[in-house]
Design an enzyme around this catalytic site. Sequence first.
Site, mmCIF file in Angstrom:
data_model
loop_
_atom_site.group_PDB
_atom_site.id
_atom_site.type_symbol
_atom_site.label_atom_id
_atom_site.label_comp_id
_atom_site.label_asym_id
_atom_site.label_seq_id
_atom_site.Cartn_x
_atom_site.Cartn_y
_atom_site.Cartn_z
ATOM 1 N N GLU A 1 0.837 -1.193 0.000
ATOM 2 C CA GLU A 1 0.000 0.000 0.000
ATOM 3 C C GLU A 1 0.873 1.245 0.000
ATOM 4 O O GLU A 1 2.010 1.226 0.506
ATOM 5 C CB GLU A 1 -0.875 0.054 1.249
ATOM 6 C CG GLU A 1 -2.058 -0.878 1.250
ATOM 7 C CD GLU A 1 -2.911 -0.694 2.484
ATOM 8 O OE1 GLU A 1 -4.143 -0.807 2.359
ATOM 9 O OE2 GLU A 1 -2.358 -0.436 3.565
ATOM 10 N N LYS B 1 1.077 -0.943 19.631
ATOM 11 C CA LYS B 1 0.503 0.163 20.378
ATOM 12 C C LYS B 1 1.063 0.205 21.802
ATOM 13 O O LYS B 1 1.288 -0.833 22.427
ATOM 14 C CB LYS B 1 -1.019 0.025 20.419
ATOM 15 C CG LYS B 1 -1.657 0.067 19.032
ATOM 16 C CD LYS B 1 -3.064 -0.489 19.044
ATOM 17 C CE LYS B 1 -3.614 -0.623 17.632
ATOM 18 N NZ LYS B 1 -4.912 -1.326 17.597
ATOM 19 N N ARG C 1 -11.960 -9.420 16.582
ATOM 20 C CA ARG C 1 -11.845 -9.906 17.963
ATOM 21 C C ARG C 1 -11.962 -8.732 18.908
ATOM 22 O O ARG C 1 -12.027 -7.572 18.475
ATOM 23 C CB ARG C 1 -10.473 -10.579 18.165
ATOM 24 C CG ARG C 1 -9.325 -9.645 17.756
ATOM 25 C CD ARG C 1 -7.965 -10.205 18.072
ATOM 26 N NE ARG C 1 -6.894 -9.457 17.443
ATOM 27 C CZ ARG C 1 -6.395 -8.311 17.878
ATOM 28 N NH1 ARG C 1 -6.902 -7.739 18.961
ATOM 29 N NH2 ARG C 1 -5.397 -7.716 17.246
ATOM 30 N N ARG D 1 -0.252 0.468 28.543
ATOM 31 C CA ARG D 1 0.098 -0.951 28.625
ATOM 32 C C ARG D 1 1.366 -1.105 29.461
ATOM 33 O O ARG D 1 2.392 -0.486 29.156
ATOM 34 C CB ARG D 1 0.330 -1.529 27.231
ATOM 35 C CG ARG D 1 -0.854 -1.390 26.305
ATOM 36 C CD ARG D 1 -0.627 -2.136 25.002
ATOM 37 N NE ARG D 1 -1.702 -1.914 24.062
ATOM 38 C CZ ARG D 1 -1.908 -2.649 22.972
ATOM 39 N NH1 ARG D 1 -1.102 -3.665 22.701
ATOM 40 N NH2 ARG D 1 -2.911 -2.382 22.149
#
Length: 455
Positions: free
Chosen positions: A200, A237, A293, A339
């Site tokens: 892409e 992330k 999910r 996180r």
Amino acid sequence: MFNKILIANRGEIAVRIIRAARELGVGTVAIYSTADRDALHVHLADEAICVGPARSTESYLNMNNILSAAVATGAQAIHPGFGFLSENSKFARLCEEMNIKFIGPSAKVMDMMGDKINARAEMIKAGVPVTPGSEGEVHTTDEAVKIAEEIGYPIILKASAGGGGKGIRKVNTVEELVPAFEAAQAEAQAAFGNGAMFIERMIFPARHIEVQILGDSHGNVIHLGERDCSLQRNNQKVLEESPSVAIGHTLRNEITSAAVKAAQHVSYENAGTIEFLLDESSGKFYFMEMNTRVQVEHPVTEFVSGVDIVKEQIRVANGNELSVKQEDVTFSGHAIECRINAENPKFNFAPSPGKITNLFLPGGGVGLRVDSAMYSGYTIPPYYDSMIAKVIVHGENRFEALMKMQRALLEFDVEGVTTNVDFQLELISDPHVVAGDYDTSFLGNVFLPEYQKED
């Protein structure tokens, strides 16, 4: 409602699912590897069964053993969480064949949207904007060179199958293309058993915006707003927030409407996420991929929308309609998730498994949640992902959420292993992040070079 479900996962997401099921009055079965014998999810579930040795290919990815465990325990459904088998259409199809409900979309839809090439073709049919790119699978460097010349540099190479940042390379010039393609293809083959690639035009820097959607078997599809996931390292992330400060009312309506249109086009059921790249300079957004999910970062959406996404997953899989309609969904305040990983940011984020000798998790006040499977005395095994907790905060506005996150991270104390808590604290306190002035290039090009200069 189901009497019993099996959770085909481990760690904090397994704990999260067990808690949601228990609040719905549903019994739970935990699976575990020999390395996870003393894991928290094993202790919390109503039943637990070992499915193999430490290596994930022999346990958490062992379809036969997991399905045998479901049959042996009388589980009527399997929740795959995220990672492992959560986006594996073969596993979903096997569940269907054995009359065990897979808590997620159908295998057919997973094939359609889990494969990035198929998903791209479907989005074009649905009228959702996509970036210029290859029209099918790319298998050779000669094909890659020709396609790259047609769409122009810079480009991004992506594995057709899988996710989690594997099999992705950014390429700025023709000289970089061949070695990058070969490396990405080898990584994809090793990770997913499929070396097919696609190409892409690269929208970089950009904002990484994702929209949470929910669908049921009665034709209802809604969105729960967007999340900004632009703070990333190596396509993984690090911190997420909702709503995005980069999006105004009009653009928010456009991007969430596009996500709903995408989900409706494929008759999507259960929880899913449509991911977009936003070019802030032009205001245009482009479909990137769909995750079929529940996402790691789903708690920020739960905070701002008030909808329990995991409970909705279980209800929808049971055949129920969504408990909310689009007009019932309201958004309040601002939420942020950090996180927490057992890793050493000062040494290239090297994993840091080991025994937790002391643990203090932040608490107190409204709008603070810690999702974790840690406890004092627990030994973090070296075989799996290094994420050990998620700190999620909610405030009336973004400033309050930022201050609450800073306070929470200052309180977070883990002894025995090295974590990225201090790294996250510096990141959430950085003036650019506080101002909302960041994109997908910020962490790698601006923050990390300065952070790594520090002693």
